[in-house]
Write an enzyme that holds these catalytic residues in place. Structure first.
Site, PDB file in Angstrom:
ATOM      1  N   GLU A 277       0.204  -1.089   5.861  1.00  0.00           N
ATOM      2  CA  GLU A 277       0.916  -0.694   6.349  1.00  0.00           C
ATOM      3  C   GLU A 277       1.320   0.731   6.969  1.00  0.00           C
ATOM      4  O   GLU A 277       1.228   0.855   8.348  1.00  0.00           O
ATOM      5  CB  GLU A 277       2.488  -0.734   6.064  1.00  0.00           C
ATOM      6  CG  GLU A 277       3.865  -0.459   6.851  1.00  0.00           C
ATOM      7  CD  GLU A 277       4.710   0.554   6.751  1.00  0.00           C
ATOM      8  OE1 GLU A 277       4.359   0.737   7.867  1.00  0.00           O
ATOM      9  OE2 GLU A 277       3.446   1.646   6.084  1.00  0.00           O
TER      10      GLU A 277
ATOM     11  N   ASP B  69       1.277  -1.292  -0.155  1.00  0.00           N
ATOM     12  CA  ASP B  69      -0.036  -0.038   0.493  1.00  0.00           C
ATOM     13  C   ASP B  69       0.934   1.569   0.063  1.00  0.00           C
ATOM     14  O   ASP B  69       1.956   1.097   0.121  1.00  0.00           O
ATOM     15  CB  ASP B  69      -0.796  -0.331   0.977  1.00  0.00           C
ATOM     16  CG  ASP B  69       0.032   0.746   2.376  1.00  0.00           C
ATOM     17  OD1 ASP B  69       0.804  -0.579   2.706  1.00  0.00           O
ATOM     18  OD2 ASP B  69      -0.379   1.336   2.924  1.00  0.00           O
TER      19      ASP B  69
END
Length: 416
Positions: free
Chosen positions: A184, A89
């Site tokens: 994350e 991400d």
């Protein structure tokens, strides 16, 4: 004229950054927080299968990808099973949609104009690390988006390392474990990580910055949500009646010590007001609290609580309500028990001709939570900088060197 081809890690990176994988804090109660992260996860699964990796798994429920490269050591020897982890991400701070990477060959060491029309410039004065990139090749944005080096550079490097070992079975190595995680950036990167199934003795997150960076300590971290409740009345007759929640929130912020990210460095902790939204009746402040030292961390949390108590005494009970949640702890506490893991990465960097720069992470890392959950996991560099912004860039030569570092991390235990 044929289009120029680049090394595997660069081709990987250019492919991955064009896939929008932005995670979103407001949907952090689910994993993944955004469905579009699955696009890259599924691509990585397919690429690993095509390369011939073993035990390739896609956790469809939570968007994790796992794979293995089995040990091929022919002699009886105790070789550790080493893991490598990166997150797919990107930050929600700047858009990751329609990323248009641009390569600057033989960078001249000067300011980089990303978007002349909007006067978006990457200035050497703001990013002095650019001085070390003079004469190298850089990958930059067009100024409209972030690049995605955090952490698609790490993803690309792990994939390039995996491709090397899968295409060179004659090179002896121990078991290599690979993991790619979602979310994350919103603090949930390893919330559902399958440590037992990952089956590594220890691992490294490939999620750092400049070449040579390595960290085995990070912040202790907490997140807090402050809700301020005011009272609205017509401003023409508001005297001694109105309580403006926006102004009260500002009073809380002003009462915090002036130790914020823009004023701190190294081991210095901070308070960071991440967002404020609302109106006269109700305003919400989101903030994070960080410190490497556990005692100072507890003191910072108490200062926030004390300020809330003080303001409630001034404006009335429950005018300010606070929810605080611990996010992660300093992984040094766990990793310093087994420093050979750090030593192995240091040796690998030096074998690749890079002098390690061990420093504390001024942020979070999936490795922190993993280390406390039983998988020791220091963090190493990716060759990208300027994360979470339009000025993000990655150095091609540094990324290629990091692939060599990852190879040596795998190979050096076989020489012991």
């Amino acid at each position: 004229m044929a289009e120029k081809t680049y090394s595997t890690v660069v081709e990987n990176f250019l492919r991955y950054v064009k896939i929008d994988t932005q995670s979103l804090e407001r949907y952090a109660d689910r994993t993944p927080s955004t469905e579009k992260q699955r696009d890259l996860a599924c691509l990585l699964r397919d690429e690993l299968l095509k390369l011939g990796a073993s035990n390739v798994r896609y956790d469809e429920a939570h968007c994790y990808v796992y794979a293995e490269i089995p040990s091929n050591v022919s002699r009886e020897k105790q070789i550790p099973k080493i893991g490598f982890i990166a997150h797919i991400d990107t930050s929600e701070a700047v858009s990751g949609e329609n990323v248009r990477p641009r390569i600057i060959e033989d960078y001249d060491g000067e300011d980089i104009v990303l978007n002349e029309e909007d006067n978006i410039v990457t200035r050497v004065s703001e990013f002095p690390i650019l001085q070390a990139c003079k004469g190298k090749s850089l990958i930059v944005t067009d100024g409209n988006t972030l690049l995605g080096g955090d952490d698609k550079a790490g993803v690309a490097e792990i994939m390039a390392m995996a491709e090397y070992f899968l295409k060179h079975p004659e090179v002896e190595h121990g078991k290599i474990c690979i993991g790619f995680t979602p979310d994350e950036e919103v603090g949930n990167g390893v919330a559902f990580f399958d440590i037992e199934g990952f089956d590594a003795d220890y691992a490294y997150t490939v999620d750092g910055g400049e070449l040579g960076d390595m960290s085995y300590e990070c912040f202790n971290a907490a997140g807090a949500t402050l809700t301020v409740r005011g009272k609205s009345v017509h401003p023409g007759s508001a005297k001694n009646i109105m309580k403006n929640a926006v102004k009260l929130a500002y009073e809380f912020i002003s009462a915090l010590p002036n130790e914020c990210p823009e004023n701190t460095e190294g081991y210095e902790g901070f308070y960071h007001v991440d967002s404020i939204r609302g109106d006269v009746e109700k305003t919400i402040v989101e903030l994070i609290i960080r410190d490497h030292d556990s005692e100072k961390f507890e003191q910072r949390k108490q200062i926030v609580r004390d300020n809330v108590e003080m303001l409630n005494a001034k404006y009335g009970e429950k005018t300010f309500t606070l929810e605080m949640k611990e996010q992660y702890r300093n992984m040094r506490e766990m990793i310093e028990k087994e420093m050979s893991i750090v030593d192995n990465a240091v040796r690998a960097m030096r074998r690749a001709g890079v002098e390690p720069k061990i420093s504390p992470i001024r942020g979070g890392t999936d490795g922190a939570r993993l280390s406390f959950d039983g998988l020791l996991c220091p963090n190493i560099c990716t060759g990208s900088e300027g994360h979470h912004g339009r000025n993000e860039f990655a150095c091609i030569e540094d990324m290629e060197t990091i692939v060599e570092i990852l190879k040596y991390i795998v190979l050096l235990p076989c020489d012991a």
